[in-house]
Scaffold this motif. Structure first.
Motif, mmCIF file in Angstrom:
data_model
loop_
_atom_site.group_PDB
_atom_site.id
_atom_site.type_symbol
_atom_site.label_atom_id
_atom_site.label_comp_id
_atom_site.label_asym_id
_atom_site.label_seq_id
_atom_site.Cartn_x
_atom_site.Cartn_y
_atom_site.Cartn_z
ATOM 1 N N GLY A 100 -95.569 -28.532 -87.971
ATOM 2 C CA GLY A 100 -94.731 -27.921 -89.205
ATOM 3 C C GLY A 100 -93.489 -28.992 -88.985
ATOM 4 O O GLY A 100 -93.518 -30.102 -88.191
ATOM 5 N N ALA A 101 -92.397 -28.383 -89.702
ATOM 6 C CA ALA A 101 -91.317 -29.339 -89.977
ATOM 7 C C ALA A 101 -90.438 -29.289 -88.653
ATOM 8 O O ALA A 101 -89.680 -30.101 -88.447
ATOM 9 N N ARG A 102 -90.466 -28.240 -87.495
ATOM 10 C CA ARG A 102 -89.943 -28.223 -86.523
ATOM 11 C C ARG A 102 -90.662 -29.234 -85.349
ATOM 12 O O ARG A 102 -90.259 -28.931 -84.238
ATOM 13 N N CYS A 103 -91.292 -29.805 -85.696
ATOM 14 C CA CYS A 103 -92.263 -30.482 -84.744
ATOM 15 C C CYS A 103 -91.421 -31.109 -83.439
ATOM 16 O O CYS A 103 -91.895 -31.336 -82.292
ATOM 17 N N ASP A 104 -90.338 -31.931 -84.009
ATOM 18 C CA ASP A 104 -89.832 -32.690 -83.036
ATOM 19 C C ASP A 104 -88.855 -32.098 -82.417
ATOM 20 O O ASP A 104 -87.792 -32.332 -81.514
ATOM 21 N N ALA A 105 -88.416 -30.519 -82.807
ATOM 22 C CA ALA A 105 -87.573 -29.674 -81.950
ATOM 23 C C ALA A 105 -88.329 -28.941 -80.770
ATOM 24 O O ALA A 105 -89.472 -28.997 -80.400
ATOM 25 N N ALA A 106 -87.494 -28.057 -80.069
ATOM 26 C CA ALA A 106 -88.198 -27.452 -78.968
ATOM 27 C C ALA A 106 -89.145 -26.254 -79.464
ATOM 28 O O ALA A 106 -88.859 -25.669 -80.330
ATOM 29 N N PHE A 107 -90.264 -26.219 -78.575
ATOM 30 C CA PHE A 107 -91.122 -24.947 -78.339
ATOM 31 C C PHE A 107 -90.970 -24.249 -77.517
ATOM 32 O O PHE A 107 -91.283 -24.687 -76.026
ATOM 33 N N VAL A 108 -90.394 -23.108 -77.326
ATOM 34 C CA VAL A 108 -89.952 -22.308 -76.216
ATOM 35 C C VAL A 108 -90.847 -21.154 -75.843
ATOM 36 O O VAL A 108 -90.769 -20.214 -77.144
ATOM 37 N N ALA A 109 -91.546 -20.968 -74.993
ATOM 38 C CA ALA A 109 -92.496 -19.748 -74.704
ATOM 39 C C ALA A 109 -92.046 -18.984 -73.575
ATOM 40 O O ALA A 109 -91.637 -19.467 -72.756
ATOM 41 N N VAL A 110 -92.039 -17.645 -74.049
ATOM 42 C CA VAL A 110 -91.729 -16.862 -73.003
ATOM 43 C C VAL A 110 -92.501 -15.485 -72.956
ATOM 44 O O VAL A 110 -93.069 -15.027 -73.905
ATOM 45 N N SER A 148 -81.918 -22.082 -76.615
ATOM 46 C CA SER A 148 -82.707 -23.194 -76.115
ATOM 47 C C SER A 148 -83.840 -23.667 -77.208
ATOM 48 O O SER A 148 -84.200 -24.868 -77.315
ATOM 49 N N ALA A 149 -83.963 -22.683 -78.046
ATOM 50 C CA ALA A 149 -85.110 -22.831 -79.112
ATOM 51 C C ALA A 149 -84.384 -23.215 -80.346
ATOM 52 O O ALA A 149 -85.080 -23.460 -81.400
ATOM 53 N N ASN A 150 -83.112 -23.327 -80.768
ATOM 54 C CA ASN A 150 -82.376 -23.689 -81.753
ATOM 55 C C ASN A 150 -82.934 -24.933 -82.237
ATOM 56 O O ASN A 150 -83.065 -25.825 -81.682
ATOM 57 N N GLY A 151 -83.176 -24.715 -83.748
ATOM 58 C CA GLY A 151 -84.064 -25.899 -84.305
ATOM 59 C C GLY A 151 -85.314 -25.772 -84.486
ATOM 60 O O GLY A 151 -85.917 -26.509 -85.075
ATOM 61 N N GLY A 152 -85.954 -25.067 -83.285
ATOM 62 C CA GLY A 152 -87.532 -25.259 -83.173
ATOM 63 C C GLY A 152 -87.942 -23.765 -83.095
ATOM 64 O O GLY A 152 -87.720 -23.011 -84.093
ATOM 65 N N THR A 153 -88.990 -23.335 -82.246
ATOM 66 C CA THR A 153 -89.803 -22.353 -82.419
ATOM 67 C C THR A 153 -89.542 -21.611 -81.151
ATOM 68 O O THR A 153 -89.478 -22.110 -80.064
ATOM 69 N N LEU A 154 -89.578 -20.130 -81.058
ATOM 70 C CA LEU A 154 -89.420 -19.277 -80.095
ATOM 71 C C LEU A 154 -90.887 -18.577 -80.003
ATOM 72 O O LEU A 154 -90.927 -17.827 -81.193
ATOM 73 N N PHE A 155 -91.602 -18.584 -79.058
ATOM 74 C CA PHE A 155 -92.735 -17.837 -79.104
ATOM 75 C C PHE A 155 -92.884 -16.597 -78.176
ATOM 76 O O PHE A 155 -92.627 -16.968 -76.840
ATOM 77 N N LEU A 156 -92.732 -15.552 -78.478
ATOM 78 C CA LEU A 156 -92.909 -14.238 -77.833
ATOM 79 C C LEU A 156 -94.333 -13.931 -77.602
ATOM 80 O O LEU A 156 -94.698 -13.055 -78.362
ATOM 81 N N ASN A 164 -81.180 -20.938 -85.521
ATOM 82 C CA ASN A 164 -81.858 -21.250 -86.542
ATOM 83 C C ASN A 164 -83.352 -21.533 -85.868
ATOM 84 O O ASN A 164 -83.646 -22.741 -85.242
ATOM 85 N N VAL A 165 -84.056 -20.708 -85.655
ATOM 86 C CA VAL A 165 -85.403 -20.589 -84.841
ATOM 87 C C VAL A 165 -86.385 -19.874 -85.648
ATOM 88 O O VAL A 165 -86.124 -19.032 -86.442
#
Length: 436
Positions: free
Chosen positions: A179-189, A224-232, A267-268
């Motif tokens: 996706g469009a956020r691929c260059d930003a952080a992917f944060v998994a918790v 930490s995930a700002n601009g990217g994706t937060l995976f819950l 923005n996540v």
């Protein structure tokens, strides 16, 4: 240099003017329409990089325009402008194929973030990161991969359901990477791995001195995930009190760190998963219905290995090669009778269990080939096995970790390399499995 172009469809002149001025300052050329008919006419004349449309228009519903663009101009992301607090309308738009939504009165910071992310879709280049793959030639896996590619072009929250070991986190990472956020952080918790008293601080961060032990500022997972994706992951394990705070953060797109006096915009994109039946937990009062509808805008169901037994030969070959590379040995062959035995097994632990079985077989087999007896498949019935699956997997994982720690003299960094996981992943597993 060609400027990006945007189509604005809204019957309120002041809203159109506000959007046109904001986008012009972002060097975006705008074309405005007061209704659906005018919007379709402009779409027929030229291609647009983005469309912003109101929900209610004089000659129809904005949802109809979303569906029209999805059918005739699928590469144009559409964002819906909704009334303030009308989450039902926003979710309806996302389900219809809207890229994202913005509420009235329009928050310009949120609008700019939305536009920036949408425009990156058309500019996204193949990532230089190692491409993750969901293996399998079955029709169900082809459908799953196609769905993931479609979800990657949206900002809608996605709930990934499926049994343990089906690859829910892998699917989430693929949605992010494509996706469009691929260059930003992917944060998994893992929501079940955070002590309840630390949850608010972990998610939203804290200011120095806000509580005992808060010696420095902590940004938290959302920042930490700002601009990217937060995976819950395992979102069903969130306590009800935290569910309320998470819902507000998602709806307002803002968080308040512990000890802070003001909210911070974030923005996540939210992706979530659990192996539990979330709808059943809602009915039982263990999970908030409003949060369930907010994170479950689109559901991605991951198929079990039982539903794609034809993929087992390909998966087995891939896993054996990966395991052999990790141990710096030659990958063994797997005989046809062993493949047939695997295809006859019910796999309550899915692909994760298949990997554990093959790793054990590599250790036990004579020579460089795996026979059916090397697999040592459980003989118990599925009804007896399923309830104890998690404890079986934990025991196997614990044994592998302890062995790696012994081999490295309890050097966690080296042990993580042997296990083929990151240092942080090892630390999480040590806590989860209560290994001191």
């Amino acid at each position: 240099m060609n400027c990006a172009t945007a189509l604005i469809v809204d019957d309120e002149p002041d809203i159109r003017e506000l959007l046109e001025i904001t986008l012009a300052r972002m060097d975006i050329v705008t074309h405005a329409a007061a209704n659906i008919s005018e919007g379709k006419h402009l779409l027929a004349e030229q291609a647009f990089d983005l469309c912003l449309t109101d929900m209610r228009l004089p000659d129809g519903d904005g949802i109809d325009l979303i569906k029209y663009i999805q059918q005739h101009h699928p590469n144009t992301p559409v964002a819906m402008i909704t009334a303030h607090g009308n989450m039902e309308a926003a979710i309806t738009a996302l389900k219809a194929g809207a890229y994202d939504f913005v509420s009235k009165p329009v928050n310009l910071n949120n609008l700019r973030n939305l536009v920036d992310t949408a425009l990156r879709l058309s500019q996204t280049k193949p990532t230089t990161k190692k491409q993750l793959k969901l293996l399998g030639s079955s029709s169900v896996m082809a459908t799953t991969r196609a769905t993931i590619n479609k979800l990657a072009r949206s900002q809608a929250p996605v709930y990934i359901s499926g049994e343990s070991g089906t690859g829910k986190e892998l699917a989430a990472r693929m949605i992010h990477d494509h996706g469009a956020r691929c260059d930003a952080a992917f944060v998994a918790v893992n929501c079940g791995a955070i002590p309840s008293e630390l949850m608010e601080s972990e998610f939203f961060g804290h200011k120095k001195g806000s509580f005992t032990g808060a010696h420095i500022d902590n940004p938290g997972l959302f920042q930490s995930a700002n601009g990217g994706t937060l995976f819950l992951d395992e979102v069903a394990d969130l306590p009800l009190a935290m569910q309320v705070k998470l819902l507000r953060a998602i709806q307002e797109k803002a968080i308040r760190p512990v000890g802070a006096s003001e909210e911070i915009p974030v923005n996540v994109r939210i992706l979530s998963a659990t192996h539990k039946n979330l709808a059943e937990l809602v009915q039982n009062g263990h999970f908030r219905q409003d949060l369930f509808y907010r994170i479950n805008v689109i559901e991605l169901a991951m198929p079990s290995l039982r539903d794609r037994r034809g993929d087992i030969p390909e998966l087995a070959t891939h896993l054996l090669t990966r395991l052999a590379d990790a141990h710096e040995v030659t990958a063994p062959d797997i005989r046809d009778e062993a493949i047939r035995a695997l295809q006859s097994y019910h796999f309550p632990g899915n692909v994760r269990e298949l990997e554990n079985i093959l790793e054990r077989a590599m250790t036990l087999c004579d020579g460089n080939s795996i026979d059916a007896h090397d697999l040592n498949l459980p003989k118990t019935d599925i009804s007896d096995t399923a309830p104890n699956l998690d404890s079986q997997l934990d025991c196997t994982e614990k044994a592998s970790i302890l062995k790696a720690l012994e081999q490295t003299g309890h050097n966690k960094t080296q042990a993580a390399k042997i296990l083929g996981i990151s240092f942080n992943a090892l630390r999480y597993r040590l806590r989860k499995l209560e290994i001191n």
